[in-house]
Design a protein around this motif. Structure first.
Motif, short mmCIF file in Angstrom:
data_model
loop_
_atom_site.label_atom_id
_atom_site.label_comp_id
_atom_site.label_asym_id
_atom_site.label_seq_id
_atom_site.Cartn_x
_atom_site.Cartn_y
_atom_site.Cartn_z
N ARG A 72 2.47 -2.39 -6.63
CA ARG A 72 1.68 -3.46 -6.06
C ARG A 72 0.56 -2.85 -5.25
O ARG A 72 0.77 -1.98 -4.41
CB ARG A 72 2.57 -4.33 -5.17
CG ARG A 72 1.97 -5.67 -4.84
CD ARG A 72 2.89 -6.39 -3.88
NE ARG A 72 2.08 -7.23 -3.00
CZ ARG A 72 1.69 -8.46 -3.34
NH1 ARG A 72 2.05 -8.97 -4.49
NH2 ARG A 72 0.93 -9.15 -2.52
N VAL A 73 -0.67 -3.29 -5.53
CA VAL A 73 -1.83 -2.85 -4.76
C VAL A 73 -2.60 -4.10 -4.36
O VAL A 73 -2.96 -4.90 -5.23
CB VAL A 73 -2.75 -1.91 -5.58
CG1 VAL A 73 -3.99 -1.55 -4.76
CG2 VAL A 73 -2.01 -0.65 -6.01
N ARG A 104 -5.87 -5.53 -1.72
CA ARG A 104 -6.97 -5.16 -0.83
C ARG A 104 -7.56 -6.44 -0.26
O ARG A 104 -7.97 -7.31 -1.02
CB ARG A 104 -8.06 -4.38 -1.56
CG ARG A 104 -7.69 -2.96 -1.93
CD ARG A 104 -7.66 -2.03 -0.69
NE ARG A 104 -7.28 -0.67 -1.06
CZ ARG A 104 -6.01 -0.26 -1.17
NH1 ARG A 104 -5.03 -1.09 -0.92
NH2 ARG A 104 -5.74 0.98 -1.51
N ARG A 155 -2.35 5.78 -3.99
CA ARG A 155 -0.96 5.47 -3.64
C ARG A 155 -0.81 3.95 -3.61
O ARG A 155 -1.56 3.28 -2.91
CB ARG A 155 -0.63 6.09 -2.29
CG ARG A 155 0.85 6.11 -2.01
CD ARG A 155 1.14 6.99 -0.82
NE ARG A 155 0.95 8.41 -1.14
CZ ARG A 155 1.67 9.38 -0.60
NH1 ARG A 155 2.60 9.08 0.27
NH2 ARG A 155 1.46 10.63 -0.92
N ASP A 168 0.65 0.21 -2.63
CA ASP A 168 1.23 -0.32 -1.39
C ASP A 168 2.74 -0.27 -1.47
O ASP A 168 3.42 0.07 -0.51
CB ASP A 168 0.76 -1.76 -1.16
CG ASP A 168 -0.75 -1.84 -1.07
OD1 ASP A 168 -1.36 -0.78 -0.82
OD2 ASP A 168 -1.31 -2.93 -1.25
N THR A 169 3.29 -0.64 -2.62
CA THR A 169 4.73 -0.48 -2.84
C THR A 169 4.94 0.06 -4.25
O THR A 169 4.05 -0.01 -5.09
CB THR A 169 5.49 -1.82 -2.74
OG1 THR A 169 5.03 -2.66 -3.81
CG2 THR A 169 5.26 -2.50 -1.42
N GLU A 226 -10.03 3.91 6.46
CA GLU A 226 -8.70 4.06 5.86
C GLU A 226 -8.42 5.51 5.46
O GLU A 226 -7.94 5.78 4.36
CB GLU A 226 -8.57 3.15 4.62
CG GLU A 226 -8.53 1.68 4.97
CD GLU A 226 -8.51 0.80 3.72
OE1 GLU A 226 -8.49 1.36 2.61
OE2 GLU A 226 -8.51 -0.43 3.88
#
Lengths: 258, 349
Positions: free
Chosen positions: A8-9, A11, A52, A54-55, B154
């Protein structure tokens, strides 16, 4: 072999990618298609370990990519982006040589030279070796970059390597586009895991063993190109009504705006 | 296939080590010429004898006490400016980048000038000579770190944002410096001139040690930086997928360059153009491979600044020109000529 789970990404509150489970087999070319903004590049970057999530986790072979040291990862997976702007003038051979960067200290000079020569041979760019990159056509330059990533992956058992092509043919003419995918497909025959983001559905059908259709960050269809890419799906996902033309084989399909 | 080292094919006659040896020889010649030149001209033979201490007392005094310290300072500072420029250009992937762009020089000058003008009232007498250099160093480092901090989103350093932040802080630091100049008296103006136009006349052993010590980390990191900067020629994403920890390298490079160049500003004020001209010459001669460009830029930068200092103290002798004026006067047109030649070469092909 690449396995991803629970990716999951997001933004700024927008979900760019949500993929519950995905497994890419070694020895096959997997195509990623979908309209602009569908998350194709995000998926590629996450699977290649550039971004990377998020999960979720991505495994290359048995290890999570996040746990593989950068140089080791770079010896086993390479990324060919759409186009590359050099910061300083280099010859074609210089660019291919930079593909050996992660092998510094791990490979001998003779191995480096052999890898560079073989990669340039395979990409068909030996005759361009001493040319400055700025003097090459877009297609020639992209084939030099292909030689760079092939040189990068030279060394370890091909079956443990992964090659990512992120819209590698978007600005190329037909001959160059097919040449790039032919080389990628040879790499897969040797055992590598190959993933290619493509815009041209005919190209995807011609070279991919499997396509993933992305829409809004999720995989909405997955399977053999001729089976998955039917008129109804393409019309719905791309938002334009199309007619599918078929040639002599299952790999030979084209779409016309209807 | 022939073996190459990221160099232009037509110019592969010299190996990297041979080319570096030639440049080192040039530097040695420039140093001897600098030691020989002055109100009392000495022959190269007498210079060498004086260095060895095997000469009349007068020669030894002139060479060892008067000319050697500032010549060494010019060499060390020129080397730092050359390498700093080469690293910044490699990192920004732009041949026109310079430590000055990040506010190193302007921040340093601001610190020094503020100390000169405000220090007269605020600082005790004994501390003033050191306060200028210390404030220059602090100004250079803090402006650069602030610029880098502003450009970090970030955890990623955005190169475009960094350039813009650098331009803004250069302007702000320049404005503060101008305000100080406006408030300064005649005596202070003379001191200010030293910082804003540069000089190695005040070179002392302490200053040399400061610059050398502050440059040491950059020197030690150079081999690592070479590989990263070479990969960065392809692009940030390409370098990342080649296993280069791009963000770490960018943060490290900025801090190391700010440290080294900040110390050089503290020791000799703002000296323009060496950081741009030296790496550019090296790339023109042998291509973009940083394994050559970094050490070569150090040697060429040192040679240029030694020659510029020699010119600065002889052209109008006994008066002395600010060295920054000399490097700008020679460097500017020279750089323009290089650009024009390169443009002609591209158009003509």
């Amino acid at each position: 072999m690449i396995e991803a789970r629970g990716l999951r990404v997001a933004r700024g509150g927008r979900v760019l990618l949500a993929v519950a489970e995905l497994s890419l087999a070694q020895g096959a070319v997997t195509g990623v298609v979908g309209p602009n903004g569908a998350g194709k590049s995000t998926l590629t970057r996450v699977l290649a370990g550039e971004l990377r999530p998020d999960t979720g986790t991505v495994r290359l072979g048995e290890l999570p990519v996040a746990a593989i040291p950068p140089a080791e990862l770079a010896r086993r997976r390479a990324v060919l982006p759409q186009s590359t702007m050099l910061g300083f003038p280099l010859t074609a051979e210089d660019v291919v040589r930079l593909g050996r960067t992660p092998h510094a200290g791990a490979a001998s000079a003779a191995e480096d030279e052999a890898a560079i020569a073989a990669a340039m041979e395979e990409a068909g760019v030996i005759h361009l070796a001493s040319r400055m990159m700025a003097t090459l056509s877009g297609g020639e330059a992209q084939r030099v970059q292909l030689a760079r990533v092939l040189a990068q992956l030279s060394g370890p058992d091909p079956a443990t390597t992964a090659l990512f092509l992120d819209e590698p043919t978007s600005s190329l003419d037909l001959a160059h586009a097919h040449a790039i995918l032919r080389a990628a497909s040879r790499r897969a025959v040797q055992g590598a895991t190959v993933l290619a983001v493509l815009h041209d559905l005919s190209l995807a059908a011609a070279w991919c063993d499997r396509v993933l259709v992305l829409e809004g960050g999720t995989i909405v269809a997955d399977g053999a190109p001729h089976a998955v890419l039917d008129e109804a799906l393409v019309s719905r996902v791309w938002g334009i009504s199309v007619r599918r033309l078929e040639g002599g084989s299952a790999r030979d399909i084209a779409f016309l705006a209807a | 296939m022939t073996r190459s080292a990221l160099a232009l094919p037509a110019r592969r006659r010299l190996s990297t080590s041979t080319a570096l040896a030639v440049l080192a020889l040039l530097l040695a010649l420039a140093v001897i010429a600098a030691l020989a030149t002055g109100p009392v001209p000495l022959s190269p033979g007498r210079v060498l004898a004086a260095i060895a201490g095997d000469a009349p007392l007068r020669d030894v005094a002139i060479v060892q006490a008067l000319r050697l310290p500032r010549t060494l300072a010019a060499a060390v500072i020129g080397a730092v400016l050359g390498v700093g420029g080469a690293v910044m250009q490699g990192m920004f992937r732009n041949p026109l980048a310079d430590p000055g762009l990040l506010g190193v020089s302007a921040g340093g000058a601001m610190g020094a000038v503020a100390t000169i003008v405000l220090g007269a009232a605020l600082l005790p007498e004994w501390s003033r000579p050191h306060a200028g250099a210390a404030a220059a160093f602090a100004g250079a480092l803090s402006v650069t770190l602030l610029v880098q901090r502003l450009a970090t989103v970030e955890g990623r350093v955005l190169i475009g944002a960094m350039l813009l932040a650098g331009i803004v802080f250069n302007a702000l630091a320049g404005a503060v410096t101008s305000a100080m100049i406006f408030a300064a008296d005649d005596m202070q103006l003379r001191d200010i001139l030293f910082w804003t136009m540069g000089s190695v006349a005040g070179a002392t052993h302490a200053k040399l040690v400061l610059v050398a010590a502050a440059s040491l980390p950059l020197l030690l990191a150079a081999p690592l930086l070479c590989r990263a900067l070479n990969a960065l020629i392809l692009g940030e994403r390409e370098a990342l997928t080649l296993g280069i920890p791009v963000e770490r390298v960018k943060r490290l490079a900025v801090v190391l360059v700010a440290l080294a160049v900040g110390a050089s500003v503290a020791a000799a004020g703002m000296i323009a153009f060496v950081g741009i001209v030296a790496p550019h010459l090296c790339r023109l001669a042998r291509g973009a491979d940083h394994r050559f460009v970094l050490p070569a830029s150090a040697l060429v930068g040192a040679t240029l600044l030694v020659a510029a200092d020699t010119a600065a103290r002889t052209v109008l002798a006994p008066a002395e020109l600010p060295i920054g004026l000399v490097t700008s006067l020679i460097g500017g047109p020279f750089f323009l000529a290089l650009l024009l030649r390169q443009r002609l070469a591209v158009d003509g092909s």
